[in-house]
Design an enzyme around this catalytic site. Structure first.
Site, mmCIF file in Angstrom:
data_model
loop_
_atom_site.group_PDB
_atom_site.id
_atom_site.type_symbol
_atom_site.label_atom_id
_atom_site.label_comp_id
_atom_site.label_asym_id
_atom_site.label_seq_id
_atom_site.Cartn_x
_atom_site.Cartn_y
_atom_site.Cartn_z
ATOM 1 N N ASP A 36 -0.376 -4.762 6.983
ATOM 2 C CA ASP A 36 -1.625 -4.260 6.410
ATOM 3 C C ASP A 36 -1.316 -3.102 5.474
ATOM 4 O OD1 ASP A 36 -1.073 -2.155 8.200
ATOM 5 O OD2 ASP A 36 -2.348 -3.017 9.758
ATOM 6 N N SER A 37 -2.215 -2.118 5.405
ATOM 7 C CA SER A 37 -2.044 -1.018 4.460
ATOM 8 C C SER A 37 -0.792 -0.193 4.723
ATOM 9 C CB SER A 37 -3.275 -0.109 4.482
ATOM 10 O OG SER A 37 -3.545 0.327 5.806
ATOM 11 N N HIS A 38 -0.358 -0.101 5.983
ATOM 12 C CA HIS A 38 0.871 0.637 6.286
ATOM 13 C C HIS A 38 2.059 -0.013 5.581
ATOM 14 C CE1 HIS A 38 -0.791 2.477 10.302
ATOM 15 N NE2 HIS A 38 -1.645 2.566 9.300
#
Length: 386
Positions: free
Chosen positions: A172-174
């Protein structure tokens, strides 16, 4: 331990508007970083009269070709070529994107929302060089394009760069590197987009240390069964089979066979409370769905990637909810016969980048966790059990 606000804005960065003209072409000479062979490098628009000869190049990441340009929407795409000469051309296609330009491994420029057209890097020593363009931005709003490299009459093409190792990062965004370029938690939408930098995320950091080609197949705000705050959009496993985010253009993985696949998911599934109207009547039901779906997704990755070694990362979460759920996923998979899999904890993270996301130091820490495991188990690159 991560508290609930630490991923409260894991949603997608959305570019606000296109910058005018060059869109922020940074043609600065980065002399402090460059070695003697590239110290005088300049990035500029190429004269319209130039008609350079196409230069063969290698591609990293998921792209599709329309015969002229390469189109991409997943993050972490990059292009590389080798040549001998004092300059190299490249063509930028349409789409909001941020490009890092490197010669012989050193940054010589950055382009932010560049206008489509032909550019060139000049001022190089007359020697053998490698050129690399990294697409570091996220493109949920729409795809971007690249038109390839070319050489003038004084240039000679070299062999396309190739690496034996391949590693894939799913998340995801990480994993995207959301907002990593700003050391502050409060950011505008535009600041998030401009400071997202996949080249500073743990995936590319790890791949560079291992001298491996990589794919970053990640979308901010997406989860295994539930997106951030229950947002209506395809989850990561649902989007994964496609080359673009259109749910129609399937990805052709013929030339992609990673020895290692790293998955970092769960933050968006669990970081916000359930709301009325969502399909899960309780947190326990959400966890059960997460575990079953995650296990099935890993099994599809196993079927697709044969002997790849699978690493499941567990980011911090309240009461270790993600770690417990992912641990159960691993147990389920091992009970079904999976024996090339490990679960690794990222460790505590500061989350001081935009919207409580991992900072540069956090990303380095996660890359360190992965690198330590890979250093201790070099046999995974050869398809053997650790």
């Amino acid at each position: 331990m991560q508290t609930s606000p630490s991923s409260r804005t894991s949603g997608p960065p959305r570019p606000d508007r296109r910058a005018v003209a060059f869109g922020g072409l940074a043609a600065t000479c980065w002399a402090a970083l460059a070695g003697p062979a590239v110290a005088q490098a300049r990035v500029e628009r190429a004269p319209a009269a130039d008609a350079p000869t196409p230069l063969p190049f290698a591609v990293g990441g998921r792209v599709i070709s329309d015969g002229e340009d390469l189109t991409y929407q997943w993050p972490g795409v990059y292009f590389e070529a080798a040549f001998t000469g004092v300059s190299v051309f490249f063509r930028v296609g349409a789409g909001d994107q941020i490009l890092h330009l490197l010669i012989d491994g050193r940054r010589v420029g950055e382009m932010i929302r560049p206008a489509a057209g032909l550019y060139r890097i000049t001022g190089l020593e007359p020697a053998a060089h490698r050129v690399r363009i990294e697409v570091v931005s996220e493109h949920q709003a729409g795809p971007a394009r690249f038109g390839g490299f070319a050489l003038g009459a004084d240039g000679v093409a070299g062999a396309r760069p190739r690496r034996r190792r391949q590693i894939e990062f799913i998340g995801d965004s990480h994993t995207v590197g959301y907002g990593v370029g700003r050391d502050q938690r409060d950011c505008t939408t535009e600041e998030v987009w401009a400071s997202t930098d996949n080249s500073s995320a743990f995936g590319p950091l790890t791949a560079r240390r291992r001298q491996a080609d990589y794919q970053t197949n990640a979308i901010s705000g997406r989860g295994v069964v539930r997106n951030y705050a229950g947002a209506a959009a395809p989850t990561l496993p649902q989007a994964y089979p496609y080359a673009l985010f259109d749910g129609a253009t399937r990805y052709d993985a013929t030339d992609w066979s990673p020895q290692v696949v790293v998955i970092d998911l769960g933050t968006n599934d669990f970081s916000t409370p359930l709301a009325a109207g969502e399909p899960w009547t309780s947190r326990e039901a959400l966890r059960a769905d997460f575990e079953a779906t995650y296990a099935r997704f890993v099994q599809t990755l196993r079927a697709r990637n044969g002997g790849a070694f699978l690493i499941l990362l567990t980011p911090p979460s309240a009461e270790d909810e993600i770690a417990v759920a992912v641990g159960r996923v691993a147990e389920r998979l091992k009970a079904a016969g999976e024996d090339r899999l490990a679960v690794l904890a990222t460790g505590p993270l500061a989350f001081t980048a935009c919207d409580w996301h991992p900072s540069r130091r956090d990303q380095e820490q996660i890359a360190g966790v992965l690198s330590a495991f890979l250093d201790a188990h070099p046999e995974v690159w050869d398809g053997r059990r650790p």
